[in-house]
Design an enzyme around this catalytic site. Sequence first.
Site, PDB file in Angstrom:
ATOM      1  CD1 TRP A  57      -1.032   2.356   2.260  1.00 26.67           C
ATOM      2  CD2 TRP A  57      -2.836   1.738   1.111  1.00 26.67           C
ATOM      3  NE1 TRP A  57      -1.922   3.407   2.311  1.00 26.67           N
ATOM      4  CE2 TRP A  57      -3.051   3.043   1.606  1.00 26.67           C
ATOM      5  CE3 TRP A  57      -3.843   1.135   0.349  1.00 26.67           C
ATOM      6  CZ2 TRP A  57      -4.220   3.761   1.383  1.00 26.67           C
ATOM      7  CZ3 TRP A  57      -5.008   1.860   0.118  1.00 26.67           C
ATOM      8  CH2 TRP A  57      -5.183   3.151   0.638  1.00 26.67           C
ATOM      9  CG  ASP A  60      -1.201  11.140   2.277  1.00 27.04           C
ATOM     10  OD1 ASP A  60      -2.043  10.415   1.740  1.00 27.04           O
ATOM     11  OD2 ASP A  60      -1.416  11.763   3.335  1.00 27.04           O
ATOM     12  CD  GLN A  76       2.041   8.658   5.534  1.00 27.12           C
ATOM     13  OE1 GLN A  76       1.184   8.328   6.325  1.00 27.12           O
ATOM     14  NE2 GLN A  76       3.272   8.941   5.914  1.00 27.12           N
ATOM     15  CB  SER A 121       1.260  13.161   5.525  1.00 25.74           C
ATOM     16  OG  SER A 121       0.921  12.083   4.699  1.00 25.74           O
ATOM     17  CD  GLU A 239      -7.236  13.608   5.604  1.00 23.90           C
ATOM     18  OE1 GLU A 239      -7.323  12.777   6.515  1.00 23.90           O
ATOM     19  OE2 GLU A 239      -7.454  13.333   4.409  1.00 23.90           O
TER      20      GLU A 239
HETATM   21  O1  LIG Z   1      -1.417   7.874   6.081  1.00 20.82           O
HETATM   22  C1  LIG Z   1      -1.979   8.824   6.937  1.00 20.82           C
HETATM   23  C2  LIG Z   1      -2.002  10.126   6.213  1.00 20.82           C
HETATM   24  O2  LIG Z   1      -3.000  10.046   5.183  1.00 20.82           O
HETATM   25  C3  LIG Z   1      -3.955  11.078   5.365  1.00 20.82           C
HETATM   26  C4  LIG Z   1      -4.435  11.617   4.016  1.00 20.82           C
HETATM   27  O3  LIG Z   1      -4.513  10.648   3.033  1.00 20.82           O
HETATM   28  O4  LIG Z   1      -5.013  10.641   6.183  1.00 20.82           O
HETATM   29  C5  LIG Z   1      -5.749   9.509   5.861  1.00 20.82           C
HETATM   30  C6  LIG Z   1      -6.470   8.905   7.061  1.00 20.82           C
HETATM   31  O5  LIG Z   1      -7.133   7.693   6.830  1.00 20.82           O
HETATM   32  C7  LIG Z   1      -8.107   7.500   5.910  1.00 20.82           C
HETATM   33  O6  LIG Z   1      -7.492   7.427   4.650  1.00 20.82           O
HETATM   34  C8  LIG Z   1      -6.839   6.202   4.372  1.00 20.82           C
HETATM   35  C9  LIG Z   1      -6.123   6.369   3.073  1.00 20.82           C
HETATM   36  O7  LIG Z   1      -5.317   7.501   3.117  1.00 20.82           O
HETATM   37  C10 LIG Z   1      -7.944   5.156   4.383  1.00 20.82           C
HETATM   38  O8  LIG Z   1      -7.589   3.986   3.748  1.00 20.82           O
HETATM   39  C11 LIG Z   1      -8.367   4.987   5.835  1.00 20.82           C
HETATM   40  O9  LIG Z   1      -9.326   3.967   5.941  1.00 20.82           O
HETATM   41  C12 LIG Z   1      -8.954   6.277   6.322  1.00 20.82           C
HETATM   42  O10 LIG Z   1      -9.114   6.214   7.714  1.00 20.82           O
HETATM   43  O11 LIG Z   1      -5.533   8.508   8.051  1.00 20.82           O
HETATM   44  C13 LIG Z   1      -6.075   8.733   9.327  1.00 20.82           C
HETATM   45  C14 LIG Z   1      -6.069   7.461  10.120  1.00 20.82           C
HETATM   46  O12 LIG Z   1      -6.975   6.549   9.607  1.00 20.82           O
HETATM   47  C15 LIG Z   1      -7.461   9.282   9.151  1.00 20.82           C
HETATM   48  O13 LIG Z   1      -7.746  10.143  10.189  1.00 20.82           O
HETATM   49  C16 LIG Z   1      -7.332   9.901   7.798  1.00 20.82           C
HETATM   50  O14 LIG Z   1      -8.529  10.248   7.190  1.00 20.82           O
HETATM   51  C17 LIG Z   1      -3.185  12.150   6.135  1.00 20.82           C
HETATM   52  O15 LIG Z   1      -4.006  13.086   6.753  1.00 20.82           O
HETATM   53  C18 LIG Z   1      -2.401  11.298   7.088  1.00 20.82           C
HETATM   54  O16 LIG Z   1      -1.259  11.941   7.586  1.00 20.82           O
END
Ligand SMILES: OC[C@H]1O[C@@](CO)(OC[C@@]2(O[C@H]3O[C@H](CO)[C@@H](O)[C@H](O)[C@H]3O)O[C@H](CO)[C@@H](O)[C@@H]2O)[C@@H](O)[C@@H]1O
Length: 581
Positions: A57, A60, A76, A121, A239
């Site tokens: 996987w 970002d 990521q 990120s 984000e």
């Molecule tokens: O990898 C964490 C960073 O990714 C970000 C933006 O893409 O936050 C994503 C986030 O998770 C959601 O997005 C995932 C894919 O990016 C998805 O597969 C997952 O199911 C979602 O929860 O990561 C956190 C933890 O889950 C959540 O709060 C976000 O929406 C970035 O903001 C993070 O740094």
Amino acid sequence: MKKSLSSFIALCFLVIVLETGRVKATSRDLNDVILLANQQIQQPYRTGYHFQPPSNWMNDPNGPMLYQGVYHFFYQYNPYAATFGDVIIWAHAVSYDLVNWIHLDPAIYPTQEADSKSCWSGSATILPGNIPAMLYTGSDSKSRQVQDLAWPKNLSDPFLREWVKHPKNPLIIPPEGVKDDCFRDPSTAWRGPDGVWRIVVGGDRDNNGMALLYQSTDFVNWKRYDQPLSSAIATGTWECPDFYPVPLNSTNGLDTSVYGGSVRHVMKAGFEGHDWYTIGTYSPDRENFLPQNGLSLTGSTLDLRYDYGQFYASKSFFDDAKNRRVLWAWVPETDAPEDDIEKGWAGLQSFPRALWIDRSGKQLIQWPIEEIEELRQNEVNLQNKNLKPGSVLEIHGITASQADVTISFKLEELKDAEVLDTTSVDPQVLCNERGASSRGAIGPFGLLAMASKDLKEQSAIFFRVFQNQLGRYSVLMCSDLSRSTVRSNIDTTSYGAFVDIDPKSEEISLRNLIDHSIIESFGAGGKTCITSRIYPQFVNNEEAHLFAFNNGTQNVKISKMSAWSMKNAAFVVDQNVKSAA
Ligand SMILES: OC[C@H]1O[C@@](CO)(OC[C@@]2(O[C@H]3O[C@H](CO)[C@@H](O)[C@H](O)[C@H]3O)O[C@H](CO)[C@@H](O)[C@@H]2O)[C@@H](O)[C@@H]1O
């Protein structure tokens, strides 16, 4: 046959690698190269020139930067699976040209209480003395989102293989009123005329998204400024905010700490699955950012987006070797997670784009960086070709599954354009309602990419011209994915946006970067961009076809078209890598 083809592709990879003259070709390299080449053959959705890790996987882009002539790209990455996971780390790759890449060992991974669950990120800042500093979000042992600092262990290693963390991490914890899980993704820092560093961190208060502003004199002790630099009601957590200057009337980029009368600033934030931006004026002395349209980012159809397809969590950096700002973004999968597990990988990166402000000052222009041209081969051209109503024209002579295609359309007569007041219309809805097979007057016309010979599978990227009651024209650009695959469980929603051009006086151009399961489309020289993911069942490699089409009732002329097959970029695993063995 398969084996000799794989050896041939492996050899091509190796030649590219050797041509760079910078990677030692050992038998280990060759094995890695063959491994990657085999993946390409067995997996029709893997790309030839878009960045992706060998497996697992990826989401970002993180901390892109140029250091001692080497481009660094972090991202990521889940080291354990092809799905988002409980442990996400910073994987690392380096390049001399942003096209060919060497995968290194991961750079930043959990080692401290302040990032014990994940390293999320963040962004790079080059500090005085040419010292790269990474601010990133740690998910600590209590799943609290905190901001941490890391820097290279050995500055004389241009590949910056090892990273150390500040012992005082976390340097920033969630402020009062911001929930522990809604505070992340520090930006690149910029320095005001007062010598003080500033960053923004994404967050929200009561579901109102914002870019929280922090200041520091030493890059370690950060103090929050009372007001966020930008915010919007009911958008949820922002984000990956990005904040940077762009010069007016120039295609150049600027270092992140530049201000002045002929400079505007861009505020970008990710929410609701899209990257939204606004252009405005930033005053470091008053610490405010005024969007030029008076509007902050709201997620409405009036707001600007970098890209109207799959393109998220983007990050830009200033490339001082070429005086440009370069943009990266995560291009997610739109197949099912079970498919990703079967493929063993998920996630692509967009091809790096140069970005600058349009002459109008109203929007940004994005364009694939010029280095992409080193991959072009087998050019084919067309000029002044009429596309009669209802016609389809095959473009022969290129590998249609891995191509770079530019085409310009000339419209002679617009008076019969369909009448529609487009001011209150959602362009994406319009593209879903009126796809490529819905006959119009001026359009739909454009390209059918990744198409089967019988056109049962096809991804249509096209334009359609409307006029309102006052005779004002609007140009709609769509990526119609409804027939992109015959497979089920694939999201085939179409994307769309309007293009800010006057079809009376301007030709309408379209550039497509086609790479197996991704199509990046650039309308009108990069004014409107749409990135699509596609998973055709029958179309891959030799079986892919490319057509120009016109499904309007009026003639359309192709004024010019150039198309190239694209060579594979080299993606090699560094011989010292321990983790990927
Ligand atoms: O990898 C964490 C960073 O990714 C970000 C933006 O893409 O936050 C994503 C986030 O998770 C959601 O997005 C995932 C894919 O990016 C998805 O597969 C997952 O199911 C979602 O929860 O990561 C956190 C933890 O889950 C959540 O709060 C976000 O929406 C970035 O903001 C993070 O740094």
